[in-house]
Write an enzyme that holds these catalytic residues in place. Structure first.
Site, PDB file in Angstrom:
ATOM      1  N   ASP A 105     104.441  14.646  19.947  1.00 33.03           N
ATOM      2  CA  ASP A 105     104.635  14.302  18.536  1.00 33.03           C
ATOM      3  C   ASP A 105     103.703  13.164  18.120  1.00 33.03           C
ATOM      4  O   ASP A 105     103.215  12.409  18.958  1.00 33.03           O
ATOM      5  CB  ASP A 105     106.070  13.812  18.291  1.00 33.03           C
ATOM      6  CG  ASP A 105     107.102  14.875  18.600  1.00 33.03           C
ATOM      7  OD1 ASP A 105     106.766  16.059  18.529  1.00 33.03           O
ATOM      8  OD2 ASP A 105     108.241  14.484  18.920  1.00 33.03           O
TER       9      ASP A 105
HETATM   10  N1  URA Z   1     109.885  15.866  23.242  1.00 35.62           N
HETATM   11  C1  URA Z   1     109.838  15.283  22.029  1.00 35.62           C
HETATM   12  O1  URA Z   1     110.850  15.118  21.375  1.00 35.62           O
HETATM   13  N2  URA Z   1     108.648  14.857  21.583  1.00 35.62           N
HETATM   14  C2  URA Z   1     107.503  14.981  22.284  1.00 35.62           C
HETATM   15  O2  URA Z   1     106.443  14.571  21.815  1.00 35.62           O
HETATM   16  C3  URA Z   1     107.575  15.583  23.533  1.00 35.62           C
HETATM   17  C4  URA Z   1     108.779  16.028  23.990  1.00 35.62           C
END
Ligand code: URA
Length: 238
Positions: A105
């Protein structure tokens, strides 16, 4: 002879599924003729395959790197909204076919793999490969023992139950620090898992991906994987 979508993926044009889309969109030609049939086969030694009019080749020497992604970058090679992307952090001009294997993310930091080898990317992302990913999460507020047990058993998300996770509380008390390892790769999975037990993830950092660890790789930096690392990663994943 190989399927055209496989040729495109091997040439680093996109993932196998992305390559099929390129074909359907009429962006691919073989020996000067636009081809839209997904079943088309090509001879990698004698056929001339072009994407958007530019001939592309299978580079048998794949280039694979890990990046320690900082917060504030989108995991894409191009963002129509003009936000900073991970493409700015990797050697894209020397290796234009590089693409990220999976995603982190915008505000998640840590280990993000890139490769020019579409087959490798597909192999690593396939759910049946069970690649284990370990994250360190900073939770705001409190985390109950019952919540930890739920994460370990599996929690219900809007896209179904999660598989059991390995969970370890590294720092207890207010705003605890938690290590969580999962095999699946659903969108925002770790954040959603904590949200399902009533917790908010304040910071999220990926420490490892399969056999790979960040070790002392600095934030914002990348390094090429050794042949041995690629071998171990694929052997554990296939
Ligand atoms: N899980 C999440 O919530 N975000 C990420 O970036 C990776 C795994």
């Amino acid at each position: 002879m190989m399927r055209l979508s496989r040729y495109l993926a091997r040439a680093g044009a996109s993932s196998r599924r992305g390559s099929e889309r390129l074909i359907l969109d009429g962006r691919v030609s073989v020996n000067g003729q636009v081809v839209r049939e997904l079943g088309t086969k090509v001879d990698e030694d004698s056929d001339c395959v072009s994407l958007d009019g530019k001939q592309i080749f299978i580079d048998n020497s794949a280039f694979t790197i890990m990046l320690n992604k900082p917060a504030g970058y989108v995991t894409t090679m191009h963002d129509p909204q003009g936000r900073p992307t991970v493409a700015e952090l990797v050697p894209i001009s020397a290796h234009p076919a590089l693409f990220p294997v999976g995603r982190l993310d915008f505000n998640t930091t840590g280990l993000l793999l890139f490769t020019t080898d579409g087959d490798m990317g597909n192999a690593l992302l396939h759910p049946s490969r069970n690649v284990e990913k370990t994250y360190i999460a900073r939770i705001s507020g409190n985390l109950s023992d019952a919540g930890v047990s739920l994460l370990r058993e599996g929690v219900l998300l809007d896209d179904g139950m999660t598989a059991p996770a390995k969970v370890e509380v590294l720092q207890a008390g207010k705003n605890p620090l938690v290590s969580i390892s999962i095999h699946e790769g659903r969108k925002r999975q770790v954040r959603r898992m904590f949200s399902a037990i009533g917790c908010h993830v304040e910071e999220l950092h990926r420490l490892s991906f399969g056999s790979l660890c960040l070790d002392d790789l600095q934030e914002g930096c990348w390094r090429e994987l050794t042949d041995a690392e690629v071998h171990t990663l694929l052997n554990n994943a296939r």
